[in-house]
Motif scaffolding. Sequence first.
Motif, short mmCIF file in Angstrom:
data_model
loop_
_atom_site.label_atom_id
_atom_site.label_comp_id
_atom_site.label_asym_id
_atom_site.label_seq_id
_atom_site.Cartn_x
_atom_site.Cartn_y
_atom_site.Cartn_z
N GLY A 78 31.90 79.52 15.53
CA GLY A 78 32.32 79.45 16.92
C GLY A 78 32.08 78.09 17.52
N ILE A 79 32.72 77.88 18.65
CA ILE A 79 32.59 76.63 19.39
C ILE A 79 32.34 76.96 20.86
CG2 ILE A 79 33.73 74.50 20.15
CD1 ILE A 79 35.46 74.64 17.68
N GLU A 80 31.30 76.37 21.43
CA GLU A 80 31.00 76.49 22.85
C GLU A 80 31.46 75.21 23.54
OE1 GLU A 80 27.28 77.67 25.69
OE2 GLU A 80 26.88 76.26 24.08
N ILE A 81 32.18 75.36 24.64
CA ILE A 81 32.67 74.21 25.40
C ILE A 81 32.08 74.29 26.80
CG2 ILE A 81 34.67 72.99 26.30
CD1 ILE A 81 35.33 75.42 23.60
N LEU A 82 31.24 73.32 27.15
CA LEU A 82 30.67 73.24 28.49
C LEU A 82 31.58 72.37 29.35
CD1 LEU A 82 26.92 72.81 27.52
CD2 LEU A 82 28.20 74.92 27.93
N ALA A 83 31.58 72.60 30.65
CA ALA A 83 32.55 71.96 31.56
C ALA A 83 33.96 72.34 31.12
CB ALA A 83 32.36 70.44 31.61
N ALA A 84 34.11 73.58 30.72
CA ALA A 84 35.36 74.07 30.15
C ALA A 84 36.52 74.00 31.13
CB ALA A 84 35.20 75.51 29.66
N GLY A 85 36.24 74.15 32.42
CA GLY A 85 37.30 74.11 33.41
C GLY A 85 38.06 72.80 33.44
N SER A 86 37.40 71.73 33.01
CA SER A 86 38.07 70.43 32.99
C SER A 86 38.50 70.03 31.58
CB SER A 86 37.16 69.35 33.57
OG SER A 86 36.00 69.19 32.77
N LYS A 87 38.20 70.86 30.58
CA LYS A 87 38.51 70.51 29.19
C LYS A 87 39.59 71.38 28.56
CE LYS A 87 35.24 67.50 29.27
NZ LYS A 87 35.37 67.17 30.67
N LEU A 88 39.73 72.60 29.04
CA LEU A 88 40.66 73.54 28.42
C LEU A 88 41.81 73.87 29.37
CD1 LEU A 88 38.06 75.97 26.80
CD2 LEU A 88 39.38 74.17 25.68
N PRO A 89 42.95 74.25 28.81
CA PRO A 89 44.09 74.61 29.65
C PRO A 89 43.75 75.80 30.56
CG PRO A 89 44.77 74.41 27.35
CD PRO A 89 43.27 74.34 27.38
N GLU A 90 44.20 75.73 31.78
CA GLU A 90 43.96 76.81 32.75
C GLU A 90 44.48 78.15 32.23
OE1 GLU A 90 45.28 77.94 37.26
OE2 GLU A 90 44.96 75.83 36.81
N SER A 91 45.61 78.14 31.55
CA SER A 91 46.18 79.39 31.03
C SER A 91 45.25 80.03 30.01
CB SER A 91 47.56 79.14 30.42
OG SER A 91 47.47 78.21 29.35
N LEU A 92 44.56 79.22 29.20
CA LEU A 92 43.62 79.76 28.23
C LEU A 92 42.41 80.38 28.93
CD1 LEU A 92 42.68 80.11 25.27
CD2 LEU A 92 41.61 77.88 25.48
N LEU A 93 41.91 79.71 29.94
CA LEU A 93 40.75 80.23 30.68
C LEU A 93 41.10 81.52 31.43
CD1 LEU A 93 39.23 76.90 32.01
CD2 LEU A 93 38.56 78.22 29.98
N ARG A 94 42.32 81.60 31.98
CA ARG A 94 42.75 82.82 32.67
C ARG A 94 42.86 83.99 31.71
NH1 ARG A 94 46.67 79.69 35.35
NH2 ARG A 94 48.19 80.51 33.90
N SER A 95 43.34 83.74 30.48
CA SER A 95 43.53 84.82 29.53
C SER A 95 42.26 85.16 28.76
CB SER A 95 44.65 84.47 28.55
OG SER A 95 44.28 83.36 27.75
N ALA A 96 41.23 84.35 28.88
CA ALA A 96 39.97 84.59 28.18
C ALA A 96 39.26 85.80 28.76
CB ALA A 96 39.07 83.37 28.30
N GLN A 97 38.39 86.40 27.96
CA GLN A 97 37.56 87.48 28.46
C GLN A 97 36.53 86.85 29.40
OE1 GLN A 97 35.87 90.00 25.45
NE2 GLN A 97 37.66 89.74 24.16
N HIS A 98 36.25 87.54 30.48
CA HIS A 98 35.29 87.06 31.48
C HIS A 98 34.11 88.03 31.54
CE1 HIS A 98 37.88 83.92 33.35
NE2 HIS A 98 38.78 84.61 32.70
N PRO A 99 33.13 87.84 30.65
CA PRO A 99 32.02 88.80 30.58
C PRO A 99 31.24 88.93 31.88
CG PRO A 99 31.67 86.95 29.07
CD PRO A 99 32.99 86.76 29.72
N ASP A 100 31.21 87.90 32.70
CA ASP A 100 30.45 87.95 33.95
C ASP A 100 31.08 88.88 34.98
OD1 ASP A 100 32.50 86.03 33.94
OD2 ASP A 100 31.61 84.92 35.58
N THR A 101 32.38 89.16 34.83
CA THR A 101 33.05 90.03 35.79
C THR A 101 33.47 91.36 35.18
OG1 THR A 101 35.21 89.05 35.31
CG2 THR A 101 33.93 88.10 37.13
N GLU A 102 33.50 91.47 33.85
CA GLU A 102 33.98 92.69 33.22
C GLU A 102 32.99 93.83 33.28
OE1 GLU A 102 35.32 91.61 29.34
OE2 GLU A 102 37.01 90.51 30.13
N SER A 103 31.71 93.53 33.45
CA SER A 103 30.72 94.61 33.53
C SER A 103 30.54 95.12 34.94
CB SER A 103 29.38 94.12 32.96
OG SER A 103 28.91 93.03 33.74
#
Length: 81
Positions: A55-80
């Motif tokens: 696996g790969i962890e990306i910090l400051a991901a909001g400025s490094k990854l495409p917004e569409s990828l972040l939107r489609s990613a699982q959001h563990p902080d809100t899913e529970s």
Amino acid sequence: MAELEVTYDEAADAAYVYFTDPQDRVPSARMYACDPVDVDGVINLDFDEQGRLIGIEILAAGSKLPESLLRSAQHPDTESA
């Protein structure tokens, strides 16, 4: 080819890309931190006991990854919630 699982924690602005199937997840045995000054961020590579990249962890991901990828990613902080 299997689909990659991506999680994104907005509060931490950290994303994680898994290269293993959920049922085959193993703990990281070794982490290699990459601190690419040129891109103003931190990327951590996780390896298993056999030296395979899991696996790969990306910090400051909001400025490094495409917004569409972040939107489609699982959001563990809100899913529970």
